[in-house]
Enzyme design. Structure first.
Site: not given
Ligand SMILES: NC(=O)c1ccc[n+]([C@@H]2O[C@H](COP(=O)([O-])OP(=O)(O)OC[C@H]3O[C@@H](n4cnc5c(N)ncnc54)[C@H](O)[C@@H]3O)[C@@H](O)[C@H]2O)c1
Ligand SMILES: [Zn+2]
Length: 372
Positions: A130, A152, A194, A236, A246, A251, A255, A258, A262, A274
């Site tokens: 939990r 999130k 971003e 942020k 939210e 918040r 977006n 987005h 999206h 993204h």
């Molecule tokens: N929770 C939130 O507030 C929030 C906000 C924005 C995005 N997200 C989520 O984040 C995800 C996208 O995240 P992302 O863009 O970080 O992608 P990701 O986590 O998939 O990483 C992208 C690629 O980069 C590689 N990588 C990561 N760090 C590295 C490094 N330092 N050196 C070499 N390779 C590296 C990873 O292995 C992967 O192949 C999506 O699922 C999105 O929905 C969440």
């Molecule tokens: Zn985003």
């Protein structure tokens, strides 16, 4: 002993939870001591590190040795890199790992990686017994500037991104900008979308700062990158503090870009990054704001020029029909009664939410992305 040259430290107050945020080159070497400082009653803890295989191989040792040096008992779980791991089966396997390692209520989950790892590991931490403590060590530009903060967490279902999730604020976020040196340049640029988003909802000053420092940002200059991360996370944090779960609508501003972004992301089957989709979504949102006489053309040109300077797309390179985008917009989690909610701009730093945008104006703004 502190080994970084520059270090920034602030706290996000999210209702009953506090997130300590530390940013600095080589901060990863200090995660163990930082965790001990905020775990005074229990300075050596059972820690489950979750990383993807690529990040684990590149940066895992520095983190694990820091945690072990501080007296923690550390185990590590690695997932396959990429969005495909943000699913129920990987989450299920992670739960079995936590069970096999006897991870208890006092233990900590530490996510090392991009947004995929932190969304998945955060959801595991939110639901394991939990809810147990968790820490984020982001390693992508996207995660450094955005995903690491705000609480999130989520996984995807087939045909629905982030459909299963929870709000669970981490106790500690440690951002080490040296990790960005191993990231693909395309992923560095994508994450910068971003940063432009944060400036557009916050202040013209921050946009001017990014224009002036664009070449140092793209070259990953340590001091400038550290400053960039701090400025983004402070913006942020300010928004999240006003609306930790939210509920109030504040918040929603995060977006910006987005809604259409999206929809493009869904229609492209995650072939574009993204941030690239957010870049296109911001262009469409700015043009929509201009079409509704909220924003003047000079600002729209300025935003597009900075996106181009950061190597981000302002035109969609494939002919996706508006009706596919529209179908996705209606399923958006933020849609109300089938009408998408748009964050528009009345100026830089002046976002407004509108649920009454004429369909034709949305279509024209989207289709302008397809023009050569
Ligand atoms: N929770 C939130 O507030 C929030 C906000 C924005 C995005 N997200 C989520 O984040 C995800 C996208 O995240 P992302 O863009 O970080 O992608 P990701 O986590 O998939 O990483 C992208 C690629 O980069 C590689 N990588 C990561 N760090 C590295 C490094 N330092 N050196 C070499 N390779 C590296 C990873 O292995 C992967 O192949 C999506 O699922 C999105 O929905 C969440
Ligand atoms: Zn985003």
């Amino acid at each position: 002993m502190l080994q970084w040259l520059i270090m920034f430290d602030f706290t996000l107050n999210a209702g009953s939870r506090k997130t300590r945020v530390v940013i600095g080159p080589n901060a990863l070497l200090e995660v163990g001591s930082l965790l001990a400082q905020i775990s005074q009653a229990n300075p050596s803890r059972h820690v489950a590190v979750v990383a993807d295989r690529r990040v684990g191989a590149l940066h895992g040792d520095r983190l694990i040795s820091s945690l072990s040096r501080a007296g923690n008992r550390v185990c590590e779980y690695r997932i396959d890199p990429g969005e495909g791991s943000k699913n129920l089966s990987t989450l299920g396997e992670l739960y079995h790992f936590l069970k096999a390692q006897e991870i208890g209520r006092d233990a900590v989950v530490v996510a090392l990686g991009g947004g995929v790892v932190s969304d998945l590991a955060g959801l595991a931490a939110a639901t394991w017994m939990r809810g147990i403590d968790w820490v984020v060590c982001p390693t992508t530009m996207e995660a450094d500037l955005d995903a690491c903060l705000g609480g999130k967490t989520a996984i995807d279902l087939p045909g629905g991104k982030n459909l299963v999730g929870a709000f669970h604020h981490p106790i500690l976020v440690v951002v080490d900008p040296t990790c960005l040196a191993t990231l693909e340049p395309r992923d560095v640029r994508a994450g910068l979308a971003e940063s432009i988003k944060h400036a557009l909802i916050d202040s013209s000053d921050f946009l001017t700062w990014q224009e002036a420092h664009a070449s140092s940002i793209l070259a990953l200059d340590q001091a400038v990158t550290t400053d960039l991360i701090l400025r983004n996370l402070q913006i942020k944090a300010g928004v999240v503090e006003r609306d930790p779960q939210e509920h109030t609508g504040a918040r929603m501003m995060l977006n910006f870009g987005h809604t259409i972004g999206h929809a493009i992301e869904d229609c492209c089957g995650y072939d574009l990054r993204h941030g690239e989709c957010v870049s296109l979504g911001m262009v469409a949102a700015c043009r929509l704001s201009q079409a509704l006489n909220l924003l003047n053309a000079k600002v729209v040109e300025r935003v597009e020029a900075l996106l181009v300077l950061f190597g981000l797309p302002t035109r969609l390179d494939r002919p996706i029909e508006f009706k596919r985008i529209e179908a996705t917009l209606q399923c958006d989690k933020k849609a109300r009664g089938g009408s998408p909610q748009f964050v528009l701009l009345e100026g830089i730093g002046k976002p407004v939410v509108r649920g009454d945008v004429p369909r034709d104006a949305v279509r024209r703004a989207y289709e302008s992305l397809l023009e050569k």
